[in-house]
Design a protein around this motif. Structure first.
Motif, short mmCIF file in Angstrom:
data_model
loop_
_atom_site.label_atom_id
_atom_site.label_comp_id
_atom_site.label_asym_id
_atom_site.label_seq_id
_atom_site.Cartn_x
_atom_site.Cartn_y
_atom_site.Cartn_z
N UNK A 140 12.03 1.19 -8.76
CA UNK A 140 13.25 0.58 -9.26
C UNK A 140 14.44 0.83 -8.34
N UNK A 141 14.42 1.97 -7.62
CA UNK A 141 15.51 2.25 -6.67
C UNK A 141 15.29 1.56 -5.33
N UNK A 142 14.03 1.41 -4.93
CA UNK A 142 13.74 0.81 -3.61
C UNK A 142 12.45 0.01 -3.70
N UNK A 143 12.53 -1.28 -4.16
CA UNK A 143 11.30 -2.08 -4.32
C UNK A 143 10.61 -2.38 -2.99
N UNK A 144 11.35 -2.42 -1.90
CA UNK A 144 10.74 -2.75 -0.61
C UNK A 144 9.84 -1.65 -0.07
N UNK A 145 9.78 -0.51 -0.79
CA UNK A 145 8.93 0.59 -0.33
C UNK A 145 7.45 0.20 -0.33
N UNK A 146 7.08 -0.84 -1.10
CA UNK A 146 5.67 -1.22 -1.18
C UNK A 146 5.18 -1.80 0.15
N UNK A 147 6.10 -2.24 1.01
CA UNK A 147 5.70 -2.84 2.29
C UNK A 147 5.93 -1.93 3.48
N UNK A 148 6.45 -0.72 3.27
CA UNK A 148 6.75 0.19 4.37
C UNK A 148 5.55 1.10 4.61
N UNK A 149 5.24 1.29 5.90
CA UNK A 149 4.07 2.09 6.28
C UNK A 149 4.50 3.49 6.67
N UNK A 150 3.57 4.42 6.46
CA UNK A 150 3.84 5.80 6.85
C UNK A 150 3.44 6.01 8.30
N UNK A 153 0.27 4.37 9.38
CA UNK A 153 0.17 2.94 9.24
C UNK A 153 -0.29 2.49 7.87
N UNK A 154 -0.11 3.34 6.85
CA UNK A 154 -0.58 3.00 5.51
C UNK A 154 0.60 2.62 4.63
N UNK A 155 0.38 1.59 3.84
CA UNK A 155 1.36 1.23 2.82
C UNK A 155 1.07 2.06 1.56
N UNK A 156 2.01 2.13 0.61
CA UNK A 156 1.71 2.83 -0.66
C UNK A 156 0.48 2.28 -1.35
N UNK A 157 0.24 0.99 -1.21
CA UNK A 157 -0.97 0.39 -1.79
C UNK A 157 -2.23 0.99 -1.16
N UNK A 158 -2.18 1.13 0.17
CA UNK A 158 -3.35 1.74 0.84
C UNK A 158 -3.54 3.20 0.43
N UNK A 159 -2.44 3.94 0.33
CA UNK A 159 -2.54 5.35 -0.07
C UNK A 159 -3.09 5.47 -1.48
N UNK A 160 -2.61 4.62 -2.39
CA UNK A 160 -3.10 4.65 -3.76
C UNK A 160 -4.57 4.25 -3.82
N UNK A 161 -4.96 3.27 -3.01
CA UNK A 161 -6.37 2.87 -3.00
C UNK A 161 -7.25 3.99 -2.47
N UNK A 162 -6.76 4.70 -1.42
CA UNK A 162 -7.52 5.85 -0.92
C UNK A 162 -7.56 6.98 -1.94
N UNK A 163 -6.43 7.16 -2.67
CA UNK A 163 -6.38 8.25 -3.64
C UNK A 163 -7.25 7.98 -4.85
N UNK A 164 -7.22 6.70 -5.32
CA UNK A 164 -8.01 6.38 -6.51
C UNK A 164 -9.43 5.97 -6.17
#
Length: 574
Positions: A140-150, A153-164
């Motif tokens: 809610x504070x920073x919606x564009x974080x979903x497209x930023x890579x660490x 080179x991973x997005x939060x989506x990739x990290x969550x997919x690796x975590x889950x």
């Protein structure tokens, strides 16, 4: 991070001067940390830095929000809702994160020294149990974080997919969690999907707004350009009309100047004629004066001649009187003057002839005088007519000169008015030229700035699209490389598993053979031991060791049981 936050970055050292908020977080006192964040909001934006002792390089650099997101309790939530203390601690951490984001919203978009956002750290610590509420707070504070890579080179989506260990649709992969963990992962995926939708919506809105702004600016620029062109056309038309008026006025002025020049020439010619007439008049006056002087001289001569004639008459009268007296005297003295009579008669005859000659000369002189008088009167009349004509010509010339002077005055007034109008027209023309130049410069500067703005916007959009294209190409390339690497690793793993399986089979067979050999050797050894024991017991029996047999009945039995139990253990191991 915004410019204002960059310009006011505050850092503290982890060992030398850590902030109180960091101390509360480090002591895991979430309620105290919340109170400190509310009372000192500046510490929410203070970076905690740990440096190396020798070279001073940064070991790690975090905000309080990063430190909260690195906690497993915040990332995973509470697995057991019956644990009241854990539930209260989780709620306090969520409230603390809410306060931190409220005091410093840029913290959700601030990467640490490793390029990790708080969302990256939170999802990397989730371990298959992501906390949806904390994820929603960060997104809610920073919606564009979903497209930023660490940094990997991973997005939060990739990290969550690796975590889950799941796919975005929630399908279980290898090692995927079951039950509640799957629901939390699905909820986290839905939160990321909503954030991506919001980010795409914001991006599309911004793009649409920028496109509408650019279109409005272009429309306004076209309207301004059309209006400026209309103004320029109108000004050019007014300028051409003004030039035509100026040309007409110039023509009229040239005509008036030509009229003035002609009038001046005519005036000069008339003045020359007047001068000639004056000179002729002077000559005539001189001739008249000369004639008058001649007539005066003739009159004086005539008067003198009249006087001479009068004197001659008087002398003749006197002489006649004297002659009469003499005749009377002679009559009285006839006798005495007979001799003298003839002489006197001759004298009288000569005198009479002289008188006749004088009378004829007088008559001639009178005729000449009459002729001179007639000629004088005729010349005087002629001169009077000429003087009157010259006076009339002079009056007419004076009237013409006065008229020309009046016309000259009027023309000079008109010329002054024309000069004033010309100067005012020239000043208005210069003002119009300056205004025209200013409008042209303003239109040029406005068009230039507008073109520069459009070019910069176009360049920014092109750069943005280029960067997105490069990012997508890099993403596709990385995905292809990842897929190829996963395929190669899968093939290597399959080959390794097959080879390991074959080696395992060979090793099992070898161990089985060795075990059988060992089992056979052990059985043989047990048998030998048993034979030796039997031989020893027999020997003892022969030696009369009946007592010893009664005292030690157990060792053989124990040895036998142990020898029996060993194969069973080895078999169980096998």
């Amino acid at each position: 991070m915004s410019t204002s936050s960059v310009s006011s970055v505050k850092e503290v050292d982890y060992y030398l001067n850590p902030s109180e908020l960091f101390r509360w977080i480090n002591y895991r006192r979430w309620d105290g940390a919340k109170s400190r964040a509310q009372s000192h909001p500046d510490e929410c934006s203070t970076w905690i830095v740990s440096r190396h002792n020798t070279d001073g390089r940064i070991l790690w650099r975090h905000l309080p929000l990063h430190l909260i997101c690195m906690q497993k309790e915040a990332a995973c939530g509470v697995p057991d809702e019956s644990d009241v203390q854990a539930v209260v601690a989780s709620q306090q951490m969520e409230q603390l994160m809410d306060v931190l984001l409220d005091s410093y919203p840029e913290g959700a978009s601030s990467p640490d020294d490793q390029g990790m956002l708080p969302l990256h750290l939170l999802l990397s610590k989730a371990e298959g149990e992501p906390n949806e509420r904390v994820i929603n707070l960060l997104l809610s504070s920073f919606p564009n974080a979903v497209d930023i890579r660490d940094k990997f080179g991973r997005t939060p989506h990739d990290i969550l997919r690796e975590s889950c260990g799941t796919t975005p649709t929630g399908e279980q992969g290898q090692g995927g969690a079951e039950g509640g963990a799957s629901d939390r992962c699905r909820a986290a995926f839905r939160a990321l999907k909503r954030a991506r939708y919001v980010s795409d919506k914001i991006t599309s809105t911004i793009r649409d707004e920028s496109a509408s702004i650019v279109a409005a600016v272009q429309h306004e620029a076209s309207n301004e350009r059309g209006a400026s062109q209309k103004i320029i056309v109108r000004l050019e038309q007014e300028l051409s009309n003004y030039r035509k008026d100026v040309d007409a006025r110039d023509t009229r002025e040239r005509g008036s100047q030509q009229d003035i020049q002609r009038a001046k020439n005519e005036l000069a010619s008339r003045e020359a004629r007047l001068d000639d007439a004056n000179r002729n008049l002077e000559v005539t006056r001189k001739e008249r004066d000369e004639l008058l002087s001649v007539s005066e001289s003739m009159r004086t001569k005539l008067d003198s001649h009249n006087e001479v004639v009068e004197r001659a008459r008087q002398d003749a009268g006197k002489t006649r009187e004297k002659d009469q007296e003499t005749i009377s005297n002679l009559k009285s003295e006839v006798s005495t003057a007979k001799a003298m009579t003839e002489a006197l008669e001759s004298q009288l005859r000569s005198r009479f002839t002289n008188e006749e000659y004088l009378s004829t000369s007088v008559t001639d002189l009178e005729e000449q005088l009459e002729e001179l008088k007639v000629r004088h009167e005729h010349s005087e009349k002629k001169h009077m007519h000429e003087v009157e004509a010259l006076a009339a010509d002079n009056k007419r010339l004076k009237w013409n000169a006065e008229e020309l002077g009046k016309k000259n005055t009027q023309l000079s007034d008109k010329l002054k008015e024309l000069n004033k109008q010309m100067s005012s027209m020239i000043s208005s023309y210069s003002a119009l030229n300056s205004e025209h130049d200013r409008l042209i410069e303003l239109s040029q500067t406005y068009e230039t700035s507008l073109l520069e703005t459009i070019r910069s916007e176009r360049a920014n959009i092109v750069d943005h699209f280029t960067k997105q294209r490069e990012v997508l190409e890099k993403t596709f390339a990385e995905q292809e490389r990842t897929i190829e690497a996963s395929i190669h690793s899968q093939d290597r793993l399959i080959a390794t598993a097959k080879s390991d399986r074959m080696r395992g089979k060979g090793t099992v067979e070898k161990l089985r053979n060795e075990f059988q050999q060992l089992r056979a050797a052990a059985a043989e050894r047990e048998r030998m031991i048993h034979v030796e024991e039997l031989a020893a017991s027999r020997k003892l029996k022969r030696n009369g060791g009946g007592e010893s047999n009664t005292k030690h009945p157990l060792p053989p039995t124990h040895t036998q049981s142990s020898s029996i139990s060993r194969p069973s253990e080895s078999e169980s191991m096998t």
